[in-house]
Enzyme design. Structure first.
Site, PDB file in Angstrom:
ATOM      1  N   ARG A 140      36.918  49.651  50.561  1.00 23.35           N
ATOM      2  CA  ARG A 140      38.144  49.491  51.331  1.00 23.35           C
ATOM      3  C   ARG A 140      39.306  49.131  50.421  1.00 23.35           C
ATOM      4  O   ARG A 140      40.407  49.653  50.545  1.00 23.35           O
ATOM      5  CB  ARG A 140      37.966  48.395  52.394  1.00 23.35           C
ATOM      6  N   ILE A 141      39.043  48.210  49.489  1.00 24.71           N
ATOM      7  CA  ILE A 141      40.108  47.772  48.588  1.00 24.71           C
ATOM      8  C   ILE A 141      40.470  48.888  47.624  1.00 24.71           C
ATOM      9  O   ILE A 141      41.654  49.156  47.390  1.00 24.71           O
ATOM     10  CB  ILE A 141      39.679  46.501  47.832  1.00 24.71           C
TER      11      ILE A 141
ATOM     12  N   ASP B 211      33.008  56.783  41.761  1.00 26.73           N
ATOM     13  CA  ASP B 211      32.189  56.256  42.855  1.00 26.73           C
ATOM     14  C   ASP B 211      31.112  57.288  43.130  1.00 26.73           C
ATOM     15  O   ASP B 211      31.412  58.399  43.592  1.00 26.73           O
ATOM     16  CB  ASP B 211      33.023  56.009  44.114  1.00 26.73           C
TER      17      ASP B 211
ATOM     18  N   ALA C  83      37.025  42.054  41.946  1.00 25.80           N
ATOM     19  CA  ALA C  83      35.822  42.271  42.759  1.00 25.80           C
ATOM     20  C   ALA C  83      34.891  41.068  42.622  1.00 25.80           C
ATOM     21  O   ALA C  83      35.012  40.090  43.370  1.00 25.80           O
ATOM     22  CB  ALA C  83      35.136  43.568  42.358  1.00 25.80           C
ATOM     23  N   ARG C  84      33.968  41.122  41.682  1.00 29.36           N
ATOM     24  CA  ARG C  84      33.069  40.021  41.391  1.00 29.36           C
ATOM     25  C   ARG C  84      32.859  39.956  39.887  1.00 29.36           C
ATOM     26  O   ARG C  84      32.787  40.988  39.216  1.00 29.36           O
ATOM     27  CB  ARG C  84      31.710  40.206  42.099  1.00 29.36           C
TER      28      ARG C  84
ATOM     29  N   ASP D 180      40.749  37.911  38.181  1.00 29.91           N
ATOM     30  CA  ASP D 180      40.795  36.980  39.310  1.00 29.91           C
ATOM     31  C   ASP D 180      39.407  36.435  39.606  1.00 29.91           C
ATOM     32  O   ASP D 180      39.262  35.483  40.356  1.00 29.91           O
ATOM     33  CB  ASP D 180      41.355  37.681  40.553  1.00 29.91           C
TER      34      ASP D 180
ATOM     35  N   GLU E 284      31.981  31.817  38.164  1.00 28.42           N
ATOM     36  CA  GLU E 284      33.273  31.905  38.851  1.00 28.42           C
ATOM     37  C   GLU E 284      34.289  30.940  38.247  1.00 28.42           C
ATOM     38  O   GLU E 284      35.473  31.273  38.159  1.00 28.42           O
ATOM     39  CB  GLU E 284      33.109  31.633  40.348  1.00 28.42           C
TER      40      GLU E 284
ATOM     41  N   HIS F 143      40.650  33.243  41.647  1.00 32.01           N
ATOM     42  CA  HIS F 143      40.120  33.928  42.828  1.00 32.01           C
ATOM     43  C   HIS F 143      41.094  33.805  44.008  1.00 32.01           C
ATOM     44  O   HIS F 143      40.729  33.364  45.099  1.00 32.01           O
ATOM     45  CB  HIS F 143      38.747  33.368  43.212  1.00 32.01           C
TER      46      HIS F 143
END
Length: 352
Positions: free
Chosen positions: A182-183, A202, A262-263, A286, A291, A310
């Site tokens: 979506r992002i 993708d 994302a992660r 971010d 984290e 984040h």
């Protein structure tokens, strides 16, 4: 009367009702999510105690246990406790979960799908601020804003910026988007007005779909080798851990910028750090892995790294967009109409 198919009866056939609802999310979240306007609308749409928020459903206090037993809808957000089989046993009337945030993987279990509970997510609404952050990062990266700001702070005098920044600018630059999530899709959409070339990696997107989105599908290696900016929007899955490792990062051209919203686990940080320390690559991060970087991490100090805590996702006033979306979904549920943001178990295999 909960929405299970797109053929559910509309409001003309089924008058609106006020389902019994329980708020369930982490401590302090409801106060940031719902303002006075939302409380007024929530009271009109559902029978609920807006001041009763369930933080624990495994061993809840008596008032939460009673509300759970009568709840037809759960309104959830970040920090919502898992909906396990025993929790659902204690909620025999539960028919729907309306999630006022993105991923539902943290609190939904197989028991929810086995019991046919309808689920909605605000993932589309939450994608917008991340995409906006990414757009700003892309444009600033190509313009070398971080570099020039750092240099200007040090020089504090007149300087030939046109000479130093001769390779800067956003005209006909190439942006590589990893993941048509979506992002990722919103990022491509936001990039359309600019004179930029967009590559897309993708494995689940066809060439025709990529063309409709506005990107050119390429293998990951080609994307890395040909992009001035690479931005990561793939989901965190076992298959995507360290998707960008030492080999992929080495393919990025000198001076390229990596953006990760994302992660952190999608990028091999042990491979990325040397590329940043030498100054060969730039980064806007971010998210990191872990984290919270250790206090001594070079990421805090490197002039070619923009490190944020984040915050790309919904923050501050943007939380009210999530609340608006959730209440719109609640209204549709009360009218017997299908959710606009339904979540189905088959969607979760390749999504965040």
């Amino acid at each position: 009367m909960h929405p299970t198919t797109d053929n559910a009866p509309g409001p003309a056939e089924m008058p609106p009702s006020r389902p019994t609802l329980l708020l369930s999310m982490g401590p302090g979240i409801a106060d940031r999510l719902l303002d006075a306007r939302h409380h007024t609308r929530l009271a009109a749409l559902a029978r609920t105690d807006p001041h009763l928020v369930a933080h624990d459903l495994t061993d809840p206090p008596p008032e939460v246990a009673a509300a759970l037993a009568g709840a037809e809808v759960l309104l959830t957000c970040w920090g919502a406790p898992p909906l396990t089989g025993p929790v659902l046993d204690a909620a025999p009337r539960l028919r729907a979960v309306v999630h006022a945030a993105g991923s539902v993987k943290h609190h939904l279990t197989d028991a929810c799908w086995e019991r046919g509970i309808a689920v909605s997510s605000a993932a589309d609404a939450n994608a917008l601020p991340v995409a906006e952050y990414t757009l700003a990062a892309i444009l600033f990266a190509n313009k070398r804003v971080l570099h020039s700001a750092h240099r200007y702070r040090g020089l504090r005098t007149r300087h030939d910026w046109h000479h130093e920044l001769a390779d800067a600018g956003n005209y006909r630059r190439t942006v590589g988007v990893i993941g048509a999530s979506r992002i990722g899709r919103r990022v491509i959409e936001l990039l359309r007005p600019f004179d930029l070339r967009v590559l897309l990696y993708d494995p689940y997107v066809t060439a025709a779909d990529a063309a409709r989105l506005g990107g050119r599908p390429v293998p990951l290696d080609a994307l890395c080798a040909d992009s001035d900016v690479v931005t990561v929007h793939a989901p965190q899955l076992p298959a995507t851990r360290h998707l960008l490792g030492r080999r992929e990062l080495a393919l990025l051209p000198d001076g390229a910028t990596l953006i990760n919203t994302a992660r952190g686990s999608l990028v091999d940080e042990t491979a990325l750090l040397p590329e940043l320390v030498t100054g060969r690559l730039h980064a806007v991060l971010d998210v990191t892995d872990p984290e919270l970087p250790p206090a001594g991490s070079p990421l805090y100090e490197l002039p070619n790294v923009l490190l944020t805590p984040h915050v790309a996702g919904s923050l501050g006033t943007e939380l009210h967009r999530l609340a608006d979306h959730a209440l719109n979904e609640l209204e549709r549920y009360a009218q017997g109409r299908p959710f606009t943001g339904p979540v189905r178990p088959e969607h979760l295999t390749h999504s965040a």
